[in-house]
Design an enzyme around this catalytic site. Structure first.
Site, PDB file in Angstrom:
ATOM      1  N   ALA A 124       7.467 -22.050   0.756  1.00 13.71           N
ATOM      2  CA  ALA A 124       6.098 -22.142   1.263  1.00 13.71           C
ATOM      3  C   ALA A 124       5.497 -20.774   1.548  1.00 13.71           C
ATOM      4  O   ALA A 124       5.815 -20.152   2.569  1.00 13.71           O
ATOM      5  CB  ALA A 124       6.083 -23.007   2.517  1.00 13.71           C
ATOM      6  N   ALA A 130      -5.150 -18.078   1.341  1.00 11.00           N
ATOM      7  CA  ALA A 130      -4.263 -17.035   0.792  1.00 11.00           C
ATOM      8  C   ALA A 130      -3.457 -17.584  -0.377  1.00 11.00           C
ATOM      9  O   ALA A 130      -2.394 -18.157  -0.198  1.00 11.00           O
ATOM     10  CB  ALA A 130      -3.335 -16.510   1.889  1.00 11.00           C
ATOM     11  N   GLY A 343      -4.939 -37.227 -33.364  1.00 16.14           N
ATOM     12  CA  GLY A 343      -6.232 -37.920 -33.451  1.00 16.14           C
ATOM     13  C   GLY A 343      -6.486 -38.737 -32.191  1.00 16.14           C
ATOM     14  O   GLY A 343      -6.079 -38.342 -31.096  1.00 16.14           O
ATOM     15  N   GLU A 367       2.943 -20.247  -9.201  1.00 20.23           N
ATOM     16  CA  GLU A 367       3.869 -19.085  -9.158  1.00 20.23           C
ATOM     17  C   GLU A 367       3.204 -17.845  -9.758  1.00 20.23           C
ATOM     18  O   GLU A 367       3.815 -17.059 -10.486  1.00 20.23           O
ATOM     19  CB  GLU A 367       5.204 -19.433  -9.815  1.00 20.23           C
TER      20      GLU A 367
END
Ligand SMILES: Cc1cc2nc3c(=O)[nH]c(=O)nc-3n(C[C@H](O)[C@H](O)[C@H](O)COP(=O)(O)OP(=O)(O)OC[C@H]3O[C@@H](n4cnc5c(N)ncnc54)[C@H](O)[C@@H]3O)c2cc1C
Length: 383
Positions: A124, A130, A343, A367
């Site tokens: 975390a 942020a 398609g 990440e």
């Protein structure tokens, strides 16, 4: 230089492949549609030793190399983006920082539980204000006696609520460096069930729908001092180094998604007839497939090279950024083309490539966005 996989790697690959075929593929559509975390599959992965592939045997892992683990994420992603990111976040973002920065006691307490899959891990860092600017975080930890009191909120956390162990990054003070004041950032190991630690919003997403993405809330949450990971004030470096490794995992996820969509497409264009011949006989189809195959191969070489660099303890920050950037953009391009070559059927859920396209998009964002990878690469070019 040897571009061939060793016998050991080929054996590991066939194990991951059969696990994916038997246990992951049959559930992939259901996991996407129900948006439910595939707990049964994770339990089966634990039984097969997949939750601690690169962890030394002394800590209950398989003692394999980084490439073996990366190949497992790749194989899972060929059929299910959700399952692959569960493994990647658990291994790269939770086990790896504890193995790298943990004390002997922390390793003995947490790694065997995580590597066996009895416990699941998460990481975390991100907050509402942020994301890319990770230093802008507001979550604070204040030392009171032998306890840190954690207050704040983290968002978009993969394996959130399902995970038992969380690496949490927080501000532990302000330091003065050359006349300017800077945040001092530290890392903590936080267990689910700690009083003051709860879960907020569950995100509903475009893709990787079975992956559990949650808000974490810390309200006067008491963390014992021995749960600080690494030295006080070193948390930002720990987070950045952890993300370097995590990026190889996400690059492998992107690679697997591209390969999965490509395999579906090759099969489809051979079977689908229009104008009295298979659509694979049209030169446009062939050229699209040639480009897709070439980019997948290039992505694979970058991903495996980054995994090898991490294994060899060479610097791998730039290698990981290049692998993630290229594999993620390849996954997006290949899955989009896969839908086009199917398609109208490509737009229908039963044909699976639309799910792969939705799953691929996140690999360009989490990440570190593709822009962040470009910053890392350009920074190295211009240094
Ligand atoms: C499904 C999901 C799972 C996630 N899992 C986790 C997790 O487990 N743990 C965790 O900590 N986080 C996690 N995240 C957070 C993720 O890493 C961030 O969303 C990501 O880093 C981008 O941050 P942001 O969303 O705040 O975007 P912003 O930082 O607001 O960026 C918005 C756009 O601006 C661009 N941008 C920003 N700054 C610059 C700059 N200086 N130069 C050029 N372009 C810039 C970005 O590249 C992007 O295109 C997850 C996110 C999602 C959606």
């Amino acid at each position: 230089m040897d571009f061939n996989l060793s016998k050991k790697h080929l054996l590991a690959q066939s194990l991951y492949r059969s696990f994916t075929e038997n246990e992951v593929k049959p559930l992939a559509i259901e996991v996407d549609e129900t948006e439910e975390f595939p707990r049964e599959t994770v339990n089966k992965m634990a039984k097969c030793g997949l939750m601690g592939i690169p962890v030394p045997k002394e800590y209950g892992g398989q003692g394999c190399d980084v490439l073996s683990y990366i190949m497992c994420v790749e194989e899972l992603a060929k059929e299910c983006g959700t399952t692959s990111v569960i493994l990647s976040a658990h291994t790269s973002l939770c086990i790896d920082p504890i193995l790298t920065y943990g004390t002997k006691e922390q390793k003995l307490k947490y790694i065997p539980e995580l590597a066996s899959g009895r416990k699941l891990g998460a990481f975390a860092l991100t907050e509402a204000g942020a994301g890319t600017d990770a230093q802008g975080q507001q979550t604070k930890a204040v030392l009171q006696g032998t306890q840190w009191i954690l207050n704040g909120t983290k968002c978009f956390i993969t394996n959130g609520k399902e995970a038992d162990i969380y690496i949490v990054i927080a501000v532990t003070g302000i330091v003065e460096k050359r006349g300017t004041k800077k945040k001092e950032i530290s890392a903590f190991i936080v267990e689910k069930g700690t009083p003051g630690f709860s879960f907020g919003t569950k995100e509903r997403k475009m893709g990787i729908n079975g992956s559990s993405t949650y808000e974490l809330i810390f309200n006067d949450c008491c963390i014992p001092n021995e749960n600080m990971l690494g030295a006080k004030g070193k948390g930002f470096g720990i987070a950045m180094h952890t993300l370097d490794g995590g990026r190889i995992g996400i690059a492998a996820q992107a690679l697997g998604l591209a390969e999965g969509a490509f395999d579906h497409t090759v099969k489809y264009v051979k079977e689908r007839m229009q104008f009295g011949r298979s659509i694979g006989q049209f030169q446009n189809t062939q050229f699209q497939l040639a480009d897709m195959a070439t980019k997948i191969e290039a992505a694979k070489l970058l991903v495996y090279k980054a995994a090898k660099a991490k294994e060899n303890k060479d610097s791998y920050s730039v290698e990981a950024a290049m692998a993630k950037l290229y594999a993620a953009e390849t996954a997006m391009e290949v899955t989009r083309k896969a839908v086009q070559l199917h398609g109208g059927y490509g737009y229908i859920k039963e044909y699976e490539v639309e799910r792969m396209m939705r799953d691929a998009k996140i690999t360009e964002i989490y990440e570190g966005t593709s822009e962040v990878q470009r910053m890392v690469i350009a920074g190295n070019v211009l240094k």
